[in-house]
Design an enzyme around this catalytic site. Structure first.
Site, PDB file in Angstrom:
ATOM      1  N   PHE A   1      34.982  44.776  20.155  1.00 59.14           N
ATOM      2  CA  PHE A   1      34.491  45.308  18.878  1.00 59.14           C
ATOM      3  C   PHE A   1      33.554  46.466  19.172  1.00 59.14           C
ATOM      4  O   PHE A   1      32.490  46.284  19.766  1.00 59.14           O
ATOM      5  CB  PHE A   1      33.754  44.263  18.036  1.00 59.14           C
ATOM      6  CG  PHE A   1      33.338  44.842  16.708  1.00 59.14           C
ATOM      7  CD1 PHE A   1      34.227  44.882  15.641  1.00 59.14           C
ATOM      8  CD2 PHE A   1      32.082  45.439  16.554  1.00 59.14           C
ATOM      9  CE1 PHE A   1      33.868  45.478  14.432  1.00 59.14           C
ATOM     10  CE2 PHE A   1      31.721  46.033  15.349  1.00 59.14           C
ATOM     11  CZ  PHE A   1      32.616  46.038  14.284  1.00 59.14           C
TER      12      PHE A   1
ATOM     13  N   ASP B   1      28.933  49.302  26.237  1.00 66.70           N
ATOM     14  CA  ASP B   1      28.517  49.206  24.832  1.00 66.70           C
ATOM     15  C   ASP B   1      27.531  48.042  24.728  1.00 66.70           C
ATOM     16  O   ASP B   1      27.923  46.880  24.645  1.00 66.70           O
ATOM     17  CB  ASP B   1      29.737  48.992  23.932  1.00 66.70           C
ATOM     18  CG  ASP B   1      29.357  48.880  22.446  1.00 66.70           C
ATOM     19  OD1 ASP B   1      28.152  48.708  22.154  1.00 66.70           O
ATOM     20  OD2 ASP B   1      30.260  48.939  21.586  1.00 66.70           O
TER      21      ASP B   1
ATOM     22  N   LYS C   1      21.915  49.196  16.756  1.00 69.16           N
ATOM     23  CA  LYS C   1      21.338  47.986  16.166  1.00 69.16           C
ATOM     24  C   LYS C   1      19.821  47.862  16.386  1.00 69.16           C
ATOM     25  O   LYS C   1      19.077  48.506  15.674  1.00 69.16           O
ATOM     26  CB  LYS C   1      22.117  46.766  16.665  1.00 69.16           C
ATOM     27  CG  LYS C   1      23.560  46.765  16.096  1.00 69.16           C
ATOM     28  CD  LYS C   1      24.200  45.398  16.071  1.00 69.16           C
ATOM     29  CE  LYS C   1      25.468  45.413  15.218  1.00 69.16           C
ATOM     30  NZ  LYS C   1      26.701  45.523  15.946  1.00 69.16           N
TER      31      LYS C   1
HETATM   32  C1  LIG Z   1      27.841  46.403  15.698  1.00 68.82           C
HETATM   33  C2  LIG Z   1      28.524  46.951  16.875  1.00 68.82           C
HETATM   34  C3  LIG Z   1      29.071  48.238  16.877  1.00 68.82           C
HETATM   35  C4  LIG Z   1      29.103  49.113  15.625  1.00 68.82           C
HETATM   36  O1  LIG Z   1      27.838  49.358  15.119  1.00 68.82           O
HETATM   37  P1  LIG Z   1      27.696  49.888  13.599  1.00 68.82           P
HETATM   38  O2  LIG Z   1      26.239  50.254  13.510  1.00 68.82           O
HETATM   39  O3  LIG Z   1      28.067  48.761  12.714  1.00 68.82           O
HETATM   40  O4  LIG Z   1      28.596  51.046  13.453  1.00 68.82           O
HETATM   41  C5  LIG Z   1      29.640  48.716  18.044  1.00 68.82           C
HETATM   42  N1  LIG Z   1      29.674  47.968  19.160  1.00 68.82           N
HETATM   43  C6  LIG Z   1      29.172  46.714  19.195  1.00 68.82           C
HETATM   44  C7  LIG Z   1      29.225  45.949  20.470  1.00 68.82           C
HETATM   45  C8  LIG Z   1      28.599  46.156  18.063  1.00 68.82           C
HETATM   46  O5  LIG Z   1      28.133  44.923  18.092  1.00 68.82           O
END
Ligand SMILES: *Cc1c(COP(=O)(O)O)cnc(C)c1O
Length: 414
Positions: free
Chosen positions: A153, A238, A267
């Site tokens: 994700f 990520d 985040k």
């Molecule tokens: C939440 C998340 C994203 C996307 O972040 P948004 O601020 O919702 O666009 C990308 N990678 C990971 C691992 C995430 O948990």
């Protein structure tokens, strides 16, 4: 210990019911929220429109690592609100240099490219890796490939859903962006086989959050680091959800002693106050961008920088990481006791982050989440019968134990 009281959520014509009905009438149904309407929050607790209190065991998918209404973050935001909030990058502002310097230092890297949301930062990482591939590695134009993992994700843009393996996230959004090779998560042999002289990057979550808090096998990230180094491929981590204290370290990669070439952050970087994301890397990699080639109107704005600077200051002491590690050990010890009996099939995770596979006979993850909500605990299900626990890193041991007691009650109910 506060327990919810008053009318059951969902009672006809309750303020809760009215608010939900109005929201559903006028908002796109791209989410399926639990039937709770929050009106205020403090620390690890949220209060709904009818005065019921709930322990927040989701923490905005880790955007709220430092809790709701964190004094230091709110004060930093308020002070900045009174001075200057937005300049655009057309001009310099006086919080920008400190933000880049201090975030770079926290990551042990040279350069920072700020954006707003996580998905934008992932897009930035993809663009940066491709450009580095053409300009530095010498990949023929238009042929760069990026290796990603199944069940990833990384966000919701058209390019990012192009390399999702989740049909819900991907179906009906094509045509899809080419240039990605998907390999099974946790399988270093498959990853090695996917690398070619066109590969510019491997993009991975060091722990897969949305997939159910999947921790890869021991040695996987180390092997990815070796392979990418040998083959001249960028290792892009990520850490949007796994980073910034959640797992008991600043970065989840640290659990394997691994330093990637690029961190993607978001985040918690915005402290739950404003969206702040960034790509952090070397001067060789981020140095490929020239004026006008990439950007964002809000990226690196003064308000974002002021809040993020406070987040970085809090992380610099290691205090939150240490607390998350210690309380996380307790969380995983307690959850471990439920495995095999007590209705739990498996528990995964690190620090204050757990994916709990509930026996499907007890209900779907959604049903378990609803029963927990009725008892004053807010969690989020992922796929099937998995619930995810990720309380703010400021949760007290007493409150966490209270939440775990509610979970045991729900599991015992059957
Ligand atoms: C939440 C998340 C994203 C996307 O972040 P948004 O601020 O919702 O666009 C990308 N990678 C990971 C691992 C995430 O948990």
């Amino acid at each position: 210990m506060p327990t919810p009281s008053g009318p059951t959520p969902g009672t006809a014509s309750s303020p809760t019911q009215q608010a939900i009905a109005s929201a559903e009438a006028r908002s796109a149904h791209n989410y399926h929220p639990l039937p709770v309407v929050v009106s205020s929050a403090d620390g690890a607790w949220m209060t709904d429109v009818e005065g019921r209190r709930y322990l927040d065991m989701l923490a905005g998918y880790s955007a709220l690592n430092f809790g709701h209404g964190n004094r230091r973050l709110i004060d930093a935001a308020k002070a900045q609100l009174e001075r200057v909030t937005l300049t655009s990058r057309a001009f310099h502002h006086d919080r920008f240099a400190a933000f880049c310097e201090q975030l770079g230092d926290l990551c042990g890297m040279e350069m920072v490219l700020p954006m707003n949301t996580g998905a934008e930062a992932v897009e930035t990482a993809v663009k940066t890796a491709r450009k580095w591939g053409y300009r530095v590695k010498g990949v023929p134009d238009g042929e760069a490939r990026i290796v990603v993992a199944s069940d990833n994700f990384h966000g919701r843009t058209t390019t990012i859903v192009s390399f999702s393996t989740d049909p819900e996230a991907r179906a009906d959004f094509g045509p899809y962006t080419p240039g990605f090779d998907i390999v099974p998560y946790g399988d270093a042999t498959a990853l090695e086989a996917a690398l070619s002289d066109r590969t510019v990057a491997v993009l991975l979550e060091p722990i897969q959050g949305e997939a159910g808090v999947l921790v890869p096998p021991d040695g996987y990230l180390r092997r990815v680091r070796e392979l990418t180094r040998e083959r001249g491929v960028l290792f892009v981590a990520d850490e949007i959800q796994s980073g910034l204290g959640r797992t008991g370290r600043t970065f989840a990669c640290e659990h394997e002693g691994v330093v990637p070439d690029m961190y993607v952050l978001g985040k918690a970087l915005g402290g739950g106050v404003v969206p702040v994301s960034a790509v952090v890397s070397s001067a060789e990699v981020l140095g490929v961008h020239k004026p006008g080639e990439h950007g964002s109107t809000f990226g690196g704005n003064p308000l974002a920088c002021a809040v993020a600077l406070e987040v970085i200051a809090m992380l610099r002491t290691g205090e939150f990481q240490g607390y998350a590690a210690e309380l996380g050990d307790h969380l995983h010890r307690e959850l471990g006791l439920l495995v095999g009996r007590g209705g739990v099939r498996e528990v995964r995770g690190r620090g204050l982050w757990a994916g709990v596979d509930v026996d499907p006979a007890l209900g779907t993850g959604r049903e378990i989440s609803e029963r927990l909500m009725e008892r004053g605990v807010l969690v989020k299900d992922t796929h099937g019968s998995t619930i995810r626990l990720a309380p703010p890193l400021v949760v007290s041991k007493e409150d966490l134990d209270w939440g775990l007691d509610r979970l045991r009650e729900v599991l015992a109910e059957g």
